[in-house]
Design a protein around this motif. Structure first.
Motif, mmCIF file in Angstrom:
data_model
loop_
_atom_site.group_PDB
_atom_site.id
_atom_site.type_symbol
_atom_site.label_atom_id
_atom_site.label_comp_id
_atom_site.label_asym_id
_atom_site.label_seq_id
_atom_site.Cartn_x
_atom_site.Cartn_y
_atom_site.Cartn_z
ATOM 1 N N ARG A 103 0.830 -1.206 0.000
ATOM 2 C CA ARG A 103 0.000 0.000 0.000
ATOM 3 C C ARG A 103 0.868 1.262 0.000
ATOM 4 N NH1 ARG A 103 -4.274 1.266 4.651
ATOM 5 N NH2 ARG A 103 -2.338 1.577 5.752
ATOM 6 N N GLN A 104 1.893 1.272 0.826
ATOM 7 C CA GLN A 104 2.795 2.419 0.891
ATOM 8 C C GLN A 104 3.532 2.583 -0.445
ATOM 9 O OE1 GLN A 104 5.697 2.261 4.035
ATOM 10 N NE2 GLN A 104 6.548 4.235 3.517
ATOM 11 N N PHE A 120 3.529 5.801 -3.009
ATOM 12 C CA PHE A 120 4.821 6.414 -3.299
ATOM 13 C C PHE A 120 5.049 6.519 -4.809
ATOM 14 C CE2 PHE A 120 9.465 5.865 -3.922
ATOM 15 C CZ PHE A 120 9.922 6.986 -3.253
ATOM 16 N N VAL A 121 4.792 5.453 -5.546
ATOM 17 C CA VAL A 121 4.996 5.454 -6.996
ATOM 18 C C VAL A 121 4.070 6.452 -7.671
ATOM 19 C CG1 VAL A 121 4.754 4.056 -9.094
ATOM 20 C CG2 VAL A 121 5.947 3.131 -7.100
ATOM 21 N N VAL A 176 2.185 1.749 -11.051
ATOM 22 C CA VAL A 176 1.648 1.201 -9.803
ATOM 23 C C VAL A 176 1.434 -0.306 -9.952
ATOM 24 C CG1 VAL A 176 -0.395 1.164 -8.311
ATOM 25 C CG2 VAL A 176 0.654 3.340 -8.937
ATOM 26 N N GLN A 177 0.903 -0.747 -11.086
ATOM 27 C CA GLN A 177 0.699 -2.177 -11.316
ATOM 28 C C GLN A 177 2.036 -2.917 -11.396
ATOM 29 O OE1 GLN A 177 -2.260 -3.796 -11.271
ATOM 30 N NE2 GLN A 177 -1.054 -5.675 -11.339
ATOM 31 N N LEU A 218 6.127 -6.500 -9.040
ATOM 32 C CA LEU A 218 7.509 -6.697 -8.588
ATOM 33 C C LEU A 218 7.554 -7.054 -7.114
ATOM 34 C CD1 LEU A 218 9.451 -3.831 -10.401
ATOM 35 C CD2 LEU A 218 9.629 -6.291 -10.839
ATOM 36 N N LEU A 219 6.708 -6.439 -6.306
ATOM 37 C CA LEU A 219 6.716 -6.700 -4.870
ATOM 38 C C LEU A 219 6.032 -8.010 -4.514
ATOM 39 C CD1 LEU A 219 5.972 -3.160 -3.421
ATOM 40 C CD2 LEU A 219 8.168 -4.337 -3.531
ATOM 41 N N GLY A 220 4.987 -8.353 -5.260
ATOM 42 C CA GLY A 220 4.200 -9.527 -4.898
ATOM 43 C C GLY A 220 4.479 -10.774 -5.697
#
Length: 131
Positions: free
Chosen positions: A32-33, A37-38, A55-56, A61-63
């Motif tokens: 979420r953060q 930020f992006v 954002v996608q 990349l994170l998930g």
């Protein structure tokens, strides 16, 4: 058909004259953060049109790295008129390269003009250039 779930390594991510960094360690809700930020950085860089895709890409990349991977730093900057999103990842399971799900790999290819990764000590830096 490409069955390797790892993006091709790139020698180096694009050189970013100005990059903003978000430390993700210790954050209870890093996704979420990171999304906020992006989006904010895209707007501040005048690249609002790239914000949704960036954002996608960030979420993927994170998930999309699976168990044994810990994102530590998110970097956002501008290079040649495109938004560049980078994620530093630490591997806790002895891996030496990122392994992305097929779904994540396909989305990154669709949303970014270029994507790659570079090895780091104990992990990797993954990045995508969003036109």
């Amino acid at each position: 058909m490409d069955t390797d779930p790892t993006p091709a390594p790139a020698s180096r991510p694009p050189v970013l004259p100005h990059v903003l960094r978000l430390d993700l360690l210790g954050d209870d809700e890093p996704l979420r953060q990171a999304r906020r930020f992006v989006r904010l950085q895209a707007e501040q860089l005048g690249l609002e049109d790239a914000a949704d895709d960036a954002v996608q890409v960030t979420a993927e990349l994170l998930g999309g790295l699976g168990a044994g991977s810990s994102p530590t730093v998110l970097r956002v900057g501008e290079a040649a008129g495109a938004l560049v999103v980078g994620v530093d990842v630490r591997f806790a399971d002895g891996r030496t390269r990122p392994v992305l799900s097929g779904h994540t790999r396909d989305l990154l290819r669709q949303l970014s003009g270029e994507t790659g990764w570079s090895p780091t000590d104990g992990g990797a830096q993954l990045w995508c250039r969003v036109p």
